[in-house]
Write a protein that holds these residues in place. Structure first.
Motif, PDB file in Angstrom:
ATOM      1  N   LYS A 145       0.828  -1.208   0.000  1.00 36.37           N
ATOM      2  CA  LYS A 145       0.000   0.000   0.000  1.00 36.37           C
ATOM      3  C   LYS A 145       0.866   1.263   0.000  1.00 36.37           C
ATOM      4  O   LYS A 145       1.864   1.332   0.712  1.00 36.37           O
ATOM      5  CB  LYS A 145      -0.927  -0.006   1.218  1.00 36.37           C
ATOM      6  CG  LYS A 145      -1.983   1.083   1.229  1.00 36.37           C
ATOM      7  CD  LYS A 145      -2.906   0.915   2.428  1.00 36.37           C
ATOM      8  CE  LYS A 145      -4.046   1.921   2.387  1.00 36.37           C
ATOM      9  NZ  LYS A 145      -3.596   3.314   2.456  1.00 36.37           N
ATOM     10  N   ASP A 146       0.480   2.200  -0.833  1.00 33.42           N
ATOM     11  CA  ASP A 146       1.110   3.519  -0.959  1.00 33.42           C
ATOM     12  C   ASP A 146       2.456   3.508  -1.669  1.00 33.42           C
ATOM     13  O   ASP A 146       3.085   4.570  -1.813  1.00 33.42           O
ATOM     14  CB  ASP A 146       1.262   4.204   0.407  1.00 33.42           C
ATOM     15  CG  ASP A 146      -0.082   4.506   1.052  1.00 33.42           C
ATOM     16  OD1 ASP A 146      -1.048   4.782   0.316  1.00 33.42           O
ATOM     17  OD2 ASP A 146      -0.172   4.438   2.294  1.00 33.42           O
ATOM     18  N   GLY A 170      -3.507  -1.020  -3.364  1.00 33.42           N
ATOM     19  CA  GLY A 170      -3.331   0.279  -2.725  1.00 33.42           C
ATOM     20  C   GLY A 170      -2.130   1.075  -3.179  1.00 33.42           C
ATOM     21  O   GLY A 170      -1.763   2.066  -2.536  1.00 33.42           O
ATOM     22  N   ALA A 171      -1.524   0.682  -4.292  1.00 33.15           N
ATOM     23  CA  ALA A 171      -0.356   1.407  -4.788  1.00 33.15           C
ATOM     24  C   ALA A 171      -0.761   2.669  -5.541  1.00 33.15           C
ATOM     25  O   ALA A 171      -1.902   2.811  -6.002  1.00 33.15           O
ATOM     26  CB  ALA A 171       0.467   0.503  -5.702  1.00 33.15           C
ATOM     27  N   ALA A 190      -5.125   3.961 -13.255  1.00 32.85           N
ATOM     28  CA  ALA A 190      -3.829   4.641 -13.148  1.00 32.85           C
ATOM     29  C   ALA A 190      -4.008   6.037 -12.570  1.00 32.85           C
ATOM     30  O   ALA A 190      -4.981   6.736 -12.860  1.00 32.85           O
ATOM     31  CB  ALA A 190      -3.164   4.718 -14.518  1.00 32.85           C
ATOM     32  N   ASP A 191      -3.053   6.452 -11.748  1.00 30.23           N
ATOM     33  CA  ASP A 191      -3.090   7.781 -11.145  1.00 30.23           C
ATOM     34  C   ASP A 191      -2.432   8.833 -12.020  1.00 30.23           C
ATOM     35  O   ASP A 191      -2.807   9.999 -11.987  1.00 30.23           O
ATOM     36  CB  ASP A 191      -2.387   7.741  -9.783  1.00 30.23           C
ATOM     37  CG  ASP A 191      -3.102   6.831  -8.802  1.00 30.23           C
ATOM     38  OD1 ASP A 191      -4.179   7.216  -8.321  1.00 30.23           O
ATOM     39  OD2 ASP A 191      -2.580   5.726  -8.541  1.00 30.23           O
ATOM     40  N   SER A 206      10.462  10.116 -10.550  1.00 27.26           N
ATOM     41  CA  SER A 206      11.685   9.782  -9.804  1.00 27.26           C
ATOM     42  C   SER A 206      11.286   9.189  -8.461  1.00 27.26           C
ATOM     43  O   SER A 206      10.104   9.206  -8.080  1.00 27.26           O
ATOM     44  CB  SER A 206      12.555  11.028  -9.590  1.00 27.26           C
ATOM     45  OG  SER A 206      11.848  11.998  -8.828  1.00 27.26           O
ATOM     46  N   ASP A 207      12.266   8.645  -7.765  1.00 29.40           N
ATOM     47  CA  ASP A 207      12.080   8.165  -6.392  1.00 29.40           C
ATOM     48  C   ASP A 207      10.955   7.128  -6.282  1.00 29.40           C
ATOM     49  O   ASP A 207      10.143   7.150  -5.372  1.00 29.40           O
ATOM     50  CB  ASP A 207      11.789   9.344  -5.464  1.00 29.40           C
ATOM     51  CG  ASP A 207      12.120   9.037  -4.006  1.00 29.40           C
ATOM     52  OD1 ASP A 207      13.101   8.309  -3.771  1.00 29.40           O
ATOM     53  OD2 ASP A 207      11.387   9.500  -3.119  1.00 29.40           O
ATOM     54  N   LEU A 208      10.930   6.194  -7.223  1.00 27.04           N
ATOM     55  CA  LEU A 208       9.896   5.165  -7.241  1.00 27.04           C
ATOM     56  C   LEU A 208      10.312   3.955  -6.412  1.00 27.04           C
ATOM     57  O   LEU A 208      11.495   3.647  -6.269  1.00 27.04           O
ATOM     58  CB  LEU A 208       9.626   4.707  -8.676  1.00 27.04           C
ATOM     59  CG  LEU A 208       9.120   5.772  -9.655  1.00 27.04           C
ATOM     60  CD1 LEU A 208       9.004   5.181 -11.051  1.00 27.04           C
ATOM     61  CD2 LEU A 208       7.786   6.339  -9.201  1.00 27.04           C
ATOM     62  N   ASP A 209       9.304   3.266  -5.888  1.00 25.50           N
ATOM     63  CA  ASP A 209       9.563   2.034  -5.146  1.00 25.50           C
ATOM     64  C   ASP A 209       9.731   0.836  -6.070  1.00 25.50           C
ATOM     65  O   ASP A 209      10.474  -0.100  -5.750  1.00 25.50           O
ATOM     66  CB  ASP A 209       8.398   1.750  -4.184  1.00 25.50           C
ATOM     67  CG  ASP A 209       8.253   2.829  -3.135  1.00 25.50           C
ATOM     68  OD1 ASP A 209       9.081   2.858  -2.211  1.00 25.50           O
ATOM     69  OD2 ASP A 209       7.312   3.646  -3.252  1.00 25.50           O
ATOM     70  N   PHE A 210       9.032   0.871  -7.222  1.00 29.73           N
ATOM     71  CA  PHE A 210       8.976  -0.323  -8.071  1.00 29.73           C
ATOM     72  C   PHE A 210       8.706   0.094  -9.519  1.00 29.73           C
ATOM     73  O   PHE A 210       7.916   1.005  -9.777  1.00 29.73           O
ATOM     74  CB  PHE A 210       7.858  -1.247  -7.582  1.00 29.73           C
ATOM     75  CG  PHE A 210       7.741  -2.547  -8.329  1.00 29.73           C
ATOM     76  CD1 PHE A 210       8.492  -3.646  -7.953  1.00 29.73           C
ATOM     77  CD2 PHE A 210       6.876  -2.674  -9.406  1.00 29.73           C
ATOM     78  CE1 PHE A 210       8.383  -4.854  -8.645  1.00 29.73           C
ATOM     79  CE2 PHE A 210       6.750  -3.876 -10.095  1.00 29.73           C
ATOM     80  CZ  PHE A 210       7.508  -4.967  -9.716  1.00 29.73           C
TER      81      PHE A 210
END
Length: 313
Positions: A145-146, A170-171, A190-191, A206-210
């Motif tokens: 999530k998030d 929840g992503a 999609a957001d 930038s600064d993505l988790d995945f």
């Protein structure tokens, strides 16, 4: 029964409509009378080169390609407990391996199938097999999530399922597609949308988790720069990463990994439940008759496919 076989790798002209014997069931197998088949990029990639055919089938020839089916149970093996004759089912059969799905009847281990939800068609069910399984198996243990994630090619087969599954988890989902498919991918949840023709994703995010990469090569290399330290990139193509990619990933502390989807009744049940609840939908853009299955290959091979390509029996 009718089947489409191939005796040697090459173009679609090598896919031959013929008549063969029905499969002989093993004790743990279900015989499915096929109603719809899903075609995937792996189908034409394996069809087109001998190493691909050899990887899946060894020296056996001719063979029946395909893995994704929906249909009705017509017979069960004597150790089958989860299904009965008349059940409507769907699944990815024996992947990786010999699924023999381009046929009127397909023998499948019961552990590769799930019952179809009553609210979807055979076409939508067949679509939600290899591509949906890939999305689920990539995402379910790797995002939370998030998380901020980027899905490349969000309007494609795997991409459009990935958007929906990631949103259900929840992503925060960013995706790339052409401008003409913006409304489609945003409709899947999609957001943010990036028009890959006019925008460079590496300059936008930038600064993505995945990151979920469908391409390898230059897109994978550029994706490394948009992932935070400790983040992950899943790259679907074969894991022949260049020295430049592996070096940069190590320097930036980014984990690059690869996955080959596996047949799984457990995961098919998850997909079935999501389809039933409406949290997952299949986008079928083209449908072909069984006799025109070669045209389905050509359409997919063109690289212009949105969502899924289906063959009806």
């Amino acid at each position: 029964m009718k089947a489409i076989t191939i005796a040697q790798a090459g173009g679609v002209e090598n896919l031959i409509l013929t008549t063969v014997e029905k499969p002989i069931l093993k004790e743990n197998e279900v015989l499915v009378k096929t109603k719809a088949i899903s075609i995937n990029p792996v189908d034409y990639k394996i069809r087109s080169v001998e190493p691909g055919l050899n990887m899946m089938y060894g020296e056996q020839r001719p063979v029946i390609l395909g893995w994704d089916i929906s249909g009705t149970v017509s017979q069960i093996g004597n150790k089958v407990t989860k299904f009965k004759v008349g059940d409507t089912v769907f699944g990815m059969v024996n992947f990786p391996g010999n699924g023999a799905a381009y046929a009127e009847y397909v023998a499948s281990p019961e552990d590769h199938l799930a019952k179809m939800p009553k609210n979807i068609s055979f076409e939508d069910a067949a679509a939600a097999t290899l591509a949906a399984l890939t999305a689920l198996q990539v995402l379910e243990t790797r995002i939370k999530k998030d998380d901020r994630i980027l899905i490349h090619a969000g309007s494609g087969g795997v991409g459009h399922f990935s958007i929906q599954i990631a949103k259900a988890m929840g992503a925060y989902v960013i995706t790339t597609s052409s401008a003409k498919n913006k409304d489609l991918v945003m409709g899947f949840g999609a957001d943010e949308h990036i028009d890959y023709i006019k925008q460079k994703f590496e300059e936008v995010v930038s600064d993505l988790d995945f990151v979920f990469d469908m391409f390898n090569g230059d897109i994978l290399l550029k994706s490394i720069d948009v992932v935070k330290s400790g983040g992950t990139i899943m790259s679907l193509p074969a894991p022949d990463f260049s020295d430049e990619i592996t070096t940069l990933a190590k320097e930036r502390n980014v984990n690059i990994t690869n996955l080959l989807v596996q047949s799984s009744a457990k995961d098919m049940h998850t997909i079935s439940k999501m389809l039933e609840e409406g949290t997952l939908t299949s986008h079928v853009s083209e449908t072909f008759s069984f006799e025109d299955l070669n045209k389905a290959h050509q359409h997919l091979e063109s690289g212009r496919t949105v969502g899924k390509v289906i063959v009806k029996l």
